[in-house]
Write an enzyme that holds these catalytic residues in place. Structure first.
Site, PDB file in Angstrom:
ATOM      1  N   ASN A  56      -4.810   9.567  -0.013  1.00 51.85           N
ATOM      2  CA  ASN A  56      -3.885   8.523   0.453  1.00 51.85           C
ATOM      3  C   ASN A  56      -2.433   8.951   0.286  1.00 51.85           C
ATOM      4  O   ASN A  56      -1.660   8.341  -0.460  1.00 51.85           O
ATOM      5  CB  ASN A  56      -4.151   7.224  -0.305  1.00 51.85           C
ATOM      6  CG  ASN A  56      -4.212   6.013   0.610  1.00 51.85           C
ATOM      7  OD1 ASN A  56      -3.430   5.923   1.559  1.00 51.85           O
ATOM      8  ND2 ASN A  56      -5.129   5.115   0.348  1.00 51.85           N
ATOM      9  N   ASP A  68      -8.568   2.096   3.981  1.00 47.39           N
ATOM     10  CA  ASP A  68      -9.090   1.374   2.824  1.00 47.39           C
ATOM     11  C   ASP A  68     -10.391   0.665   3.187  1.00 47.39           C
ATOM     12  O   ASP A  68     -11.342   0.653   2.398  1.00 47.39           O
ATOM     13  CB  ASP A  68      -8.062   0.359   2.323  1.00 47.39           C
ATOM     14  CG  ASP A  68      -6.722   1.005   2.005  1.00 47.39           C
ATOM     15  OD1 ASP A  68      -6.717   2.172   1.561  1.00 47.39           O
ATOM     16  OD2 ASP A  68      -5.685   0.348   2.224  1.00 47.39           O
TER      17      ASP A  68
END
Length: 320
Positions: A169, A262
């Site tokens: 991320n 996510d």
């Protein structure tokens, strides 16, 4: 289904979402929400019926109280949340666009979560006797404290035999430079059994272009499973024994791309925890990612199990 207890660590932020398109400084109307990559995953896992404890810190302010109410409303255990009397809760602005990624502006420097350190990690380790630890590369980037705490937590969990997943991320703006980001995140990836990079992230971190080569880089180290998000092509996964691809689901209209990765992580992790095959876990991840991009919030599109099953039953996967 026996619920798995997931432990997540990260910064929960208040979110102000623009209600009209334009430059952030020109927006007049905002809607309040809650954001944070790890928090999005936590919400998605609870909606899939799993137990979640979330380690974070908030200030003793209105945004902090908003986040605590939100966690409790979504059934997330708040016993690992610290209320910092001397620091403020982080927040962010998100613009509205008709196509592409929305503009984002963060206000998280010196936030309550950026001061989390060894003391809070010890509290988590004492509680985390079993279950599953999920980390991203965002929390370690907040400060030297959070990086050291992330290393301690992941190394201790690894030694205790607790399964660890890691989503890089990437947030380059939070790191000193690209070399520091690459070296730091690859160090953390070395503690994890499951790694979930995007193909672009994988190129920056490994120097490899192809999903199978990105996976190979980590499989040669600690990883047992590498899942590479390949955008319009869906997803690719590899273990030392097999390679699997899954096509994306049809999306009627993309509303907001934030949170798609996510949502994908929610699908993969919940699927693996429930004993689904790697291929079926990828398919679930693609489905939740598709649902998320059709929703305007960072986590409002994350489905409960019935919604997910209905979507997967009637929505075709694309040929790629």
């Amino acid at each position: 289904m026996k619920p798995t207890h997931f432990y997540l660590v990260g910064e929960a932020m208040a979110l102000l979402i623009a209600q009209e398109e334009g430059l952030l400084e020109e927006v007049e109307t905002w809607k309040t929400g809650i954001a944070g990559a790890e928090l999005n995953v936590a919400i998605g896992l609870t909606r899939m019926g799993h137990q979640v404890s979330f380690l974070t810190a908030v200030g003793n302010d209105s945004f902090g109280r908003l986040i605590l109410r939100f966690l409790e409303k979504n059934g997330i255990d708040t016993s690992l949340v610290t209320i910092d009397e001397s620091r403020s809760t982080g927040f962010m602005l998100k613009g509205r666009v008709s196509q592409g990624d929305p503009p984002i502006q963060y206000y998280r420097r010196n936030s309550a979560a950026s001061a989390l350190g060894e003391q809070q990690i010890e509290k988590c380790l004492c509680k985390m006797q079993d279950g599953f630890l999920h980390m991203t590369g965002i929390f370690p980037a907040l400060s030297q404290n959070t990086f050291a705490a992330s290393c301690t937590l992941m190394e201790s969990a690894q030694k205790a035999g607790i399964p660890i997943s890691f989503d890089p991320n990437l947030r380059p703006q939070l790191w000193k430079d690209q070399d520091t980001m690459r070296d730091s995140l690859n160090r953390l990836a070395g503690y994890a059994q499951i790694i979930l990079p995007g193909v672009g992230e994988g190129k920056l971190l490994t120097g490899q272009d192809k999903p199978e080569d990105i996976a190979g880089y980590y499989l040669e180290k600690q990883a047992e499973l590498v899942v590479v998000k390949t955008g319009a092509s869906g997803a690719f996964a590899a273990t030392k024994q097999e390679q699997i691809s899954q096509a994306p689901f049809f999306v009627e209209k993309v509303v907001d791309t934030v949170g798609a990765g996510d949502g994908f992580a929610v699908g993969v992790l919940s699927g693996l925890a429930e004993g689904l095959s790697v291929g079926e876990s990828l398919r679930r991840g693609n489905a939740i990612g598709a649902l998320q991009v059709m929703s305007p919030g960072d986590n409002t599109g994350l489905p409960i199990r019935k919604q997910l099953e209905e979507f997967m039953a009637v929505t075709p996967q694309l040929a790629v």
